[in-house]
Design an enzyme around this catalytic site. Structure first.
Site, PDB file in Angstrom:
ATOM      1  N   GLY A  93      35.326 -53.956  93.036  1.00 48.49           N
ATOM      2  CA  GLY A  93      34.712 -53.076  91.906  1.00 48.49           C
ATOM      3  C   GLY A  93      33.562 -52.401  92.211  1.00 48.49           C
ATOM      4  O   GLY A  93      32.899 -52.511  93.492  1.00 48.49           O
TER       5      GLY A  93
ATOM      6  N   GLY B 265      29.905 -51.910  92.568  1.00 49.67           N
ATOM      7  CA  GLY B 265      29.069 -52.662  92.333  1.00 49.67           C
ATOM      8  C   GLY B 265      27.660 -51.912  92.369  1.00 49.67           C
ATOM      9  O   GLY B 265      26.742 -52.727  91.582  1.00 49.67           O
ATOM     10  N   ARG B 266      27.754 -50.956  92.814  1.00 52.50           N
ATOM     11  CA  ARG B 266      26.585 -50.113  92.989  1.00 52.50           C
ATOM     12  C   ARG B 266      26.986 -48.592  92.654  1.00 52.50           C
ATOM     13  O   ARG B 266      26.331 -47.572  93.145  1.00 52.50           O
ATOM     14  CB  ARG B 266      25.367 -50.440  93.928  1.00 52.50           C
TER      15      ARG B 266
ATOM     16  N   ASP C 177      22.171 -56.104  93.893  1.00 54.41           N
ATOM     17  CA  ASP C 177      21.371 -55.645  92.882  1.00 54.41           C
ATOM     18  C   ASP C 177      21.786 -54.193  92.491  1.00 54.41           C
ATOM     19  O   ASP C 177      21.174 -53.403  91.622  1.00 54.41           O
ATOM     20  CB  ASP C 177      19.832 -55.341  93.660  1.00 54.41           C
TER      21      ASP C 177
ATOM     22  N   ARG D 299      27.756 -38.582  94.887  1.00 52.69           N
ATOM     23  CA  ARG D 299      28.726 -38.054  95.478  1.00 52.69           C
ATOM     24  C   ARG D 299      29.909 -37.478  94.809  1.00 52.69           C
ATOM     25  O   ARG D 299      29.899 -37.684  93.645  1.00 52.69           O
ATOM     26  CB  ARG D 299      29.669 -39.135  96.252  1.00 52.69           C
TER      27      ARG D 299
ATOM     28  N   ARG E  84      41.028 -45.875  95.084  1.00 55.57           N
ATOM     29  CA  ARG E  84      41.023 -46.418  96.463  1.00 55.57           C
ATOM     30  C   ARG E  84      42.514 -47.022  96.760  1.00 55.57           C
ATOM     31  O   ARG E  84      43.067 -47.479  95.440  1.00 55.57           O
ATOM     32  CB  ARG E  84      40.026 -47.254  96.613  1.00 55.57           C
TER      33      ARG E  84
ATOM     34  N   ASP F 129      39.406 -51.339 100.156  1.00 58.28           N
ATOM     35  CA  ASP F 129      38.565 -50.878  98.984  1.00 58.28           C
ATOM     36  C   ASP F 129      37.896 -49.598  99.645  1.00 58.28           C
ATOM     37  O   ASP F 129      37.251 -48.910  98.803  1.00 58.28           O
ATOM     38  CB  ASP F 129      37.655 -51.830  98.533  1.00 58.28           C
TER      39      ASP F 129
ATOM     40  N   ASP G 168      32.911 -43.987 101.621  1.00 56.71           N
ATOM     41  CA  ASP G 168      32.057 -44.981 101.710  1.00 56.71           C
ATOM     42  C   ASP G 168      31.423 -44.983 103.196  1.00 56.71           C
ATOM     43  O   ASP G 168      31.753 -45.789 104.037  1.00 56.71           O
ATOM     44  CB  ASP G 168      32.710 -46.278 101.634  1.00 56.71           C
TER      45      ASP G 168
HETATM   46  P1  AMP Z   1      31.172 -52.137 100.916  1.00 56.15           P
HETATM   47  O1  AMP Z   1      31.626 -52.808 101.978  1.00 56.15           O
HETATM   48  O2  AMP Z   1      29.876 -51.418 101.031  1.00 56.15           O
HETATM   49  O3  AMP Z   1      32.258 -50.838 100.672  1.00 56.15           O
HETATM   50  O4  AMP Z   1      30.882 -52.832  99.516  1.00 56.15           O
HETATM   51  C1  AMP Z   1      31.889 -53.920  99.231  1.00 56.15           C
HETATM   52  C2  AMP Z   1      31.526 -54.507  97.736  1.00 56.15           C
HETATM   53  O5  AMP Z   1      30.323 -54.759  97.565  1.00 56.15           O
HETATM   54  C3  AMP Z   1      31.824 -53.334  96.685  1.00 56.15           C
HETATM   55  O6  AMP Z   1      32.420 -53.915  95.674  1.00 56.15           O
HETATM   56  C4  AMP Z   1      30.535 -52.874  96.471  1.00 56.15           C
HETATM   57  O7  AMP Z   1      30.338 -52.294  95.025  1.00 56.15           O
HETATM   58  C5  AMP Z   1      29.654 -54.007  96.370  1.00 56.15           C
HETATM   59  N1  AMP Z   1      28.241 -53.881  96.946  1.00 56.15           N
HETATM   60  C6  AMP Z   1      27.903 -53.250  98.262  1.00 56.15           C
HETATM   61  N2  AMP Z   1      26.348 -53.434  98.239  1.00 56.15           N
HETATM   62  C7  AMP Z   1      26.133 -53.516  96.865  1.00 56.15           C
HETATM   63  C8  AMP Z   1      24.869 -53.677  96.020  1.00 56.15           C
HETATM   64  N3  AMP Z   1      23.758 -53.428  96.880  1.00 56.15           N
HETATM   65  N4  AMP Z   1      24.793 -54.085  94.919  1.00 56.15           N
HETATM   66  C9  AMP Z   1      26.145 -54.648  93.993  1.00 56.15           C
HETATM   67  N5  AMP Z   1      27.245 -54.269  94.794  1.00 56.15           N
HETATM   68  C10 AMP Z   1      27.351 -54.017  96.147  1.00 56.15           C
HETATM   69 MG    MG Z   2      32.906 -49.804  99.349  1.00 55.75          MG
END
Ligand code: AMP
Ligand code: MG
Length: 529
Positions: free
Chosen positions: A105, A107-108, A140, A198, A205, A278, A288
């Site tokens: 999901g 997350g940020r 965070d 963005r 996705r 994702d 991403d």
């Molecule tokens: P990514 O590999 O950056 O695409 O992130 C993978 C997952 O980790 C996704 O669900 C993001 O939303 C979550 N995520 C990455 N960085 C953060 C962050 N600083 N705070 C909360 N969720 C994060």
């Molecule tokens: Mg991502």
């Protein structure tokens, strides 16, 4: 009362037509039976709009005065929800580094809503780094300035290169610090925080489909598929009332656009770095920007992502194969709607065809070959070997190749036009030189009948002179960290016209300087952003 009108044509089809998480408070949880959760951005202390893209603003019908209006800046920082927005975080899962990771999901990332553009196509605006959501897991919900600059600049650079991508509207410094352990080595440090807004037709996705499929939530799966087809694949037959054939066509389209995207990444030397399911869009656009990088010396085994340094799953040369691996996961997710593996397999086979043909044509353009056929595969493959005979900058070599006078090739020396592409001229012993010159002779014979100017024009339209080299992003970050955004503006401007010579901007076309060879952020990046 503001004099600038911020009443904008928002629509919210995603949140209006798909099942919502009934819980509206922002605690971590497994969200079942829902495509998204409503969530408000968390306000930041002192937001400052430090950059924005006039092109994206124009695309969205936002005037220069609207962009800098304090209420708009607050909205782009997550401090204000404008009338008509419906902020939400999307619910999706994914395969990370080859393994099913369950619910991930946003997350940020918080989507604000869909803005109707003058062209009649709506675009979703999404804030990255705007605070925690029910999907933030242990993190965070924030983003640091360095990675936000990298996302902002690279999105716009990719667009100018002609590579399908999400866009970046704005970059806001939050005035708050974010703690990050950049290399996961037990040295967390405070860093400036930032938020990028963005923009994309949608942020759906492959993982959005995988999650309900993995849980047996067939109604959510079907509603999501129908929604996606209705709003974003409306050209498919029976998009209004999709049936089994429509789902197959939809899958086939995603296979084809993903194959084309891989062709483009390979053409410009882009390495995504985290091609988890994702992080792949159903629109076949790049999404991403994390620990991505640009090939400097041509090394198919290179990945910028230190988190992947051992497996090198997402190295440059693996990207087309990983694209297909991800699409197999997507096929599995759609299978309950189709109930027949044969057409899915056919679409996956077409992925290979579209990539193979597209890749050949793309390198045909890079070499100025004009019409290409399988007979050219040898020449193209041999070039990949020649580029590895000594440490060779892919971008400079390809760009300069157009300038080489093929009628007067030296017998046993690298043509002077190409010398700049070599990182270590002391490596140019007779053996690699012989390989390069032999290839050049073969190449010269192949293009002997082409009109030289025609060949050069074709090559210059496929071989950018300017790309967002890893060290250039770091130079921009270093200046911005000192409060100087003029370098970001200059680099952004150079990258608007990556195929033009721009002789007064030569410094941004130079190969990686020695200091950048091993500096963190230049050749090594982690997911810590
Ligand atoms: P990514 O590999 O950056 O695409 O992130 C993978 C997952 O980790 C996704 O669900 C993001 O939303 C979550 N995520 C990455 N960085 C953060 C962050 N600083 N705070 C909360 N969720 C994060
Ligand atoms: Mg991502």
């Amino acid at each position: 009362m503001s004099v600038v009108d911020l009443a904008l044509p928002w629509r919210n089809t995603f949140t209006a037509e798909l099942p919502a998480d009934p819980v509206e408070e922002n605690g971590l949880r497994q969200v079942e039976g829902a495509a998204f959760s409503r969530v408000k951005p968390t306000p930041v202390r002192s937001p400052q709009l430090v950059a924005h893209s006039p092109e994206v603003a124009e695309l969205l019908g936002l005037s220069p005065t609207q962009m800098t209006e304090p209420a708009m800046v607050e909205a782009l920082a997550g401090n204000r929800v404008l009338p008509g927005m419906d902020p939400h975080a999307m619910n999706y899962g994914g395969h990370q580094f080859g393994h099913w990771a369950g619910q991930l999901g946003d997350g940020r990332a918080i989507a604000l809503g869909e803005l109707m553009t003058t062209s009649g196509i709506s675009q979703t605006l999404q804030l990255k780094g705007a605070g925690s959501t029910p999907y933030s897991r242990r993190a965070d919900g924030r983003a640091v300035l360095r990675s936000s600059i990298r996302e902002y600049l690279c999105s716009e650079a990719m667009h100018a290169l002609g590579v399908p991508t999400t866009r970046a509207l704005s970059l806001v410094e939050t005035g708050e610090q974010v703690i990050r352990d950049m290399f996961y080595d037990g040295h967390p440090e405070p860093e400036p925080g930032a938020i990028v807004c963005r923009v994309a037709p949608s942020f759906i996705r492959l993982g959005n489909f995988e999650l309900p499929a993995s849980r047996g939530e067939l109604e959510v799966l079907q509603r999501l598929a129908d929604y996606t087809i209705r709003h974003h694949f409306g050209h498919l037959q029976s998009a209004e009332s999709p049936n089994r054939d429509t789902y197959v066509e939809f899958f086939d389209q995603v296979c084809q656009t993903t194959a084309s995207l891989m062709v483009e990444w390979m053409r410009v030397g882009f390495v995504h770095g985290v091609m988890n399911t994702d992080n792949l869009s159903v629109h076949g656009i790049t999404i991403d920007y994390g620990p991505y990088g640009w090939l400097e010396d041509f090394d198919p085994g290179w990945t910028p992502n230190t988190t992947d340094a051992h497996m090198k799953r997402y190295q440059y040369g693996n990207q087309p194969g990983i694209g297909q691996w991800n699409l197999v996961r997507f096929a599995n997710a759609l299978y309950p709607l189709i109930d027949d593996a044969v057409p899915l397999q056919e679409a996956l086979d077409r992925y290979v065809e579209v990539f193979t043909t597209g890749h050949r044509e793309s390198w045909g353009r890079k070499l100025g070959l004009g019409y290409v056929s399988v007979d050219d595969d040898g020449l193209i493959q041999e070039l990949a070997d020649v580029l590895q005979a000594a440490e060779t900058d892919m971008t400079i070599f390809c760009r300069r190749l157009a300038q080489v006078d093929l009628d007067t090739l030296p017998d046993s020396a690298i043509p002077s036009e190409l010398l700049d592409a070599y990182y270590r001229t002391d490596e140019l012993s007779p053996e690699p030189v012989a390989r390069v010159t032999a290839w050049l002779r073969r190449y010269a014979a192949r293009v002997a009948d082409a009109r030289p100017q025609h060949r050069r024009d074709l090559m210059n339209s496929a071989n950018p002179k300017y790309v967002l080299r890893n060290y250039i992003a770091q130079v921009v970050i270093d200046a911005a960290t000192e409060g100087d955004y003029s370098v970001l503006e200059e680099v952004h401007d150079v990258l608007r016209r990556p195929y033009d010579e721009q002789p007064d901007r030569q410094r941004w076309a130079e190969k990686r300087p020695e200091w950048a060879r091993s500096r963190p952020g230049c050749s090594m990046l982690s997911c810590s952003s």
